[in-house]
Design an enzyme around this catalytic site. Structure first.
Site, mmCIF file in Angstrom:
data_model
loop_
_atom_site.group_PDB
_atom_site.id
_atom_site.type_symbol
_atom_site.label_atom_id
_atom_site.label_comp_id
_atom_site.label_asym_id
_atom_site.label_seq_id
_atom_site.Cartn_x
_atom_site.Cartn_y
_atom_site.Cartn_z
ATOM 1 N N ASP A 1 43.919 26.679 44.149
ATOM 2 C CA ASP A 1 43.473 27.206 42.857
ATOM 3 C C ASP A 1 44.559 27.150 41.793
ATOM 4 O O ASP A 1 45.723 26.837 42.088
ATOM 5 C CB ASP A 1 42.938 28.643 43.031
ATOM 6 C CG ASP A 1 43.764 29.481 44.011
ATOM 7 O OD1 ASP A 1 44.940 29.154 44.218
ATOM 8 O OD2 ASP A 1 43.227 30.443 44.558
ATOM 9 N N HIS B 1 38.362 38.109 48.871
ATOM 10 C CA HIS B 1 38.247 36.751 48.311
ATOM 11 C C HIS B 1 39.155 35.776 49.057
ATOM 12 O O HIS B 1 40.212 36.167 49.567
ATOM 13 C CB HIS B 1 38.487 36.721 46.791
ATOM 14 C CG HIS B 1 39.891 36.916 46.332
ATOM 15 N ND1 HIS B 1 40.225 37.678 45.231
ATOM 16 C CD2 HIS B 1 41.084 36.432 46.783
ATOM 17 C CE1 HIS B 1 41.523 37.641 45.038
ATOM 18 N NE2 HIS B 1 42.070 36.895 45.966
ATOM 19 N N ASN C 1 39.617 42.411 48.043
ATOM 20 C CA ASN C 1 38.149 42.452 48.116
ATOM 21 C C ASN C 1 37.594 41.357 49.030
ATOM 22 O O ASN C 1 36.404 41.090 49.026
ATOM 23 C CB ASN C 1 37.551 42.293 46.704
ATOM 24 C CG ASN C 1 37.942 40.965 46.056
ATOM 25 O OD1 ASN C 1 38.677 40.175 46.639
ATOM 26 N ND2 ASN C 1 37.434 40.735 44.857
ATOM 27 N N GLU D 1 35.373 34.858 44.546
ATOM 28 C CA GLU D 1 35.344 36.315 44.495
ATOM 29 C C GLU D 1 34.139 36.894 45.246
ATOM 30 O O GLU D 1 33.100 36.237 45.396
ATOM 31 C CB GLU D 1 35.294 36.777 43.034
ATOM 32 C CG GLU D 1 36.585 36.527 42.261
ATOM 33 C CD GLU D 1 37.719 37.500 42.601
ATOM 34 O OE1 GLU D 1 37.765 38.038 43.730
ATOM 35 O OE2 GLU D 1 38.576 37.722 41.717
HETATM 36 C C1 F6R Z 1 46.124 32.091 46.051
HETATM 37 C C2 F6R Z 1 44.841 32.494 46.589
HETATM 38 C C3 F6R Z 1 44.437 33.933 46.689
HETATM 39 C C4 F6R Z 1 45.485 34.781 47.415
HETATM 40 C C5 F6R Z 1 45.032 36.228 47.505
HETATM 41 C C6 F6R Z 1 46.077 37.113 48.147
HETATM 42 O O1 F6R Z 1 46.253 30.699 46.036
HETATM 43 O O2 F6R Z 1 44.090 31.642 46.920
HETATM 44 O O3 F6R Z 1 43.221 34.025 47.385
HETATM 45 O O4 F6R Z 1 45.701 34.274 48.698
HETATM 46 O O5 F6R Z 1 44.750 36.718 46.216
HETATM 47 O O6 F6R Z 1 47.224 37.162 47.359
HETATM 48 P P1 F6R Z 1 48.561 37.840 47.874
HETATM 49 O O7 F6R Z 1 49.106 36.964 48.947
HETATM 50 O O8 F6R Z 1 49.473 37.856 46.664
HETATM 51 O O9 F6R Z 1 48.204 39.194 48.366
#
Ligand code: F6R
Length: 245
Positions: A67, A137, A135, A142
């Site tokens: 992403d 995702h 959540n 999401e």
């Molecule tokens: C980032 C991504 C997100 C993160 C998720 C957790 O490329 O795809 O899904 O993996 O938001 O983020 P952290 O590791 O910062 O808790």
């Protein structure tokens, strides 16, 4: 789904870095699906050390990231291109021409089509690394009433914006939209490895590993349908989630 419980987050990071380096040693031109955020940082540190020690060679490895924030150019210090360059690519012998992070600038539909094409090019990822949002995702798919198969632009939820505000000066600086790989390309990877740590992930992980439901309200639960998926968590998180082994 294979559930791996380690003694600490450091041990989880070492475990996943070993999975990745073993794959690269077995298949030097493998394709990695990569993630950003706080969780993968120690994994990438391990890989950098292994590369310096001559234990893993990135020269033929190809990568595609999950992403990118909309509105940030690749040289913005919170863009995911910048994250990947500074946390991994600049420190290993990878050819940056073989790395792809979607553009958050320009025509959204064209960028999303390009991300799907890159995910599929030469075959889907041999290993897709994932973190998980509070959540549930994965990438920026999401939690909600529906999930989208194709790569697309996603409106970030309040919970995600709040969680990611720690990387920005203030919450209002966090972009509210992102381009994300869709569920299809993620689940098309030969092996999917989700890593998590921290109390904020407890409920999302409980639903993933202690409950049979597959639900769009926790996108990570779709990993239950994958034939070769791994969830790597430390004992503290496993116990908090009520995992009995
Ligand atoms: C980032 C991504 C997100 C993160 C998720 C957790 O490329 O795809 O899904 O993996 O938001 O983020 P952290 O590791 O910062 O808790």
């Amino acid at each position: 789904m294979n559930i791996i419980v380690t003694e600490s987050y450091e041990a989880s990071a070492a475990y996943v870095a070993n999975m990745i380096s073993e794959l690269i040693n077995r298949k030097p031109d493998c394709k990695l699906g990569l993630a950003t955020g706080g969780t993968p940082v120690p994994i990438y540190k391990n890989l950098i050390e292994m590369n310096r020690a001559g234990k893993v060679d990135f020269s033929r490895v190809r990568t595609v990231n999950l992403d990118e924030y909309c509105g940030l150019t690749g040289d913005h210090d919170q863009s995911y291109r910048y994250f990947m360059d500074t946390n991994l690519f600049n420190h290993v012998n990878i050819d940056k021409a073989n790395t792809f992070v979607a553009s958050g600038i320009g025509d959204p539909a064209a960028n999303a089509a390009q991300l799907d094409a890159k995910a599929a090019e030469g075959g889907y990822a041999d290993l897709q690394l994932l973190g998980i949002g509070n959540n549930g995702h994965i990438a920026f798919n999401e939690a909600g009433d529906k999930l989208i198969a194709e790569s697309h632009i996603e409106q970030l939820t309040e919970s995600t914006i709040k969680a990611n505000a720690r990387f920005f000066e203030k919450e209002s600086d966090v972009p509210t939209t992102a381009i994300t790989m869709g569920m299809r390309s993620i689940l098309a990877a030969s092996c999917v490895v989700l890593v998590a740590t921290g109390a904020a992930k407890t409920e999302a992980i409980r639903q993933l590993i202690c409950d049979g439901a597959v639900t769009t309200h926790n996108p990570s639960t779709f990993l239950k349908l994958h034939q070769n998926s791994y969830v790597v968590i430390d004992r503290t998180l496993a116990e908090a989630a009520g995992y009995k082994g």
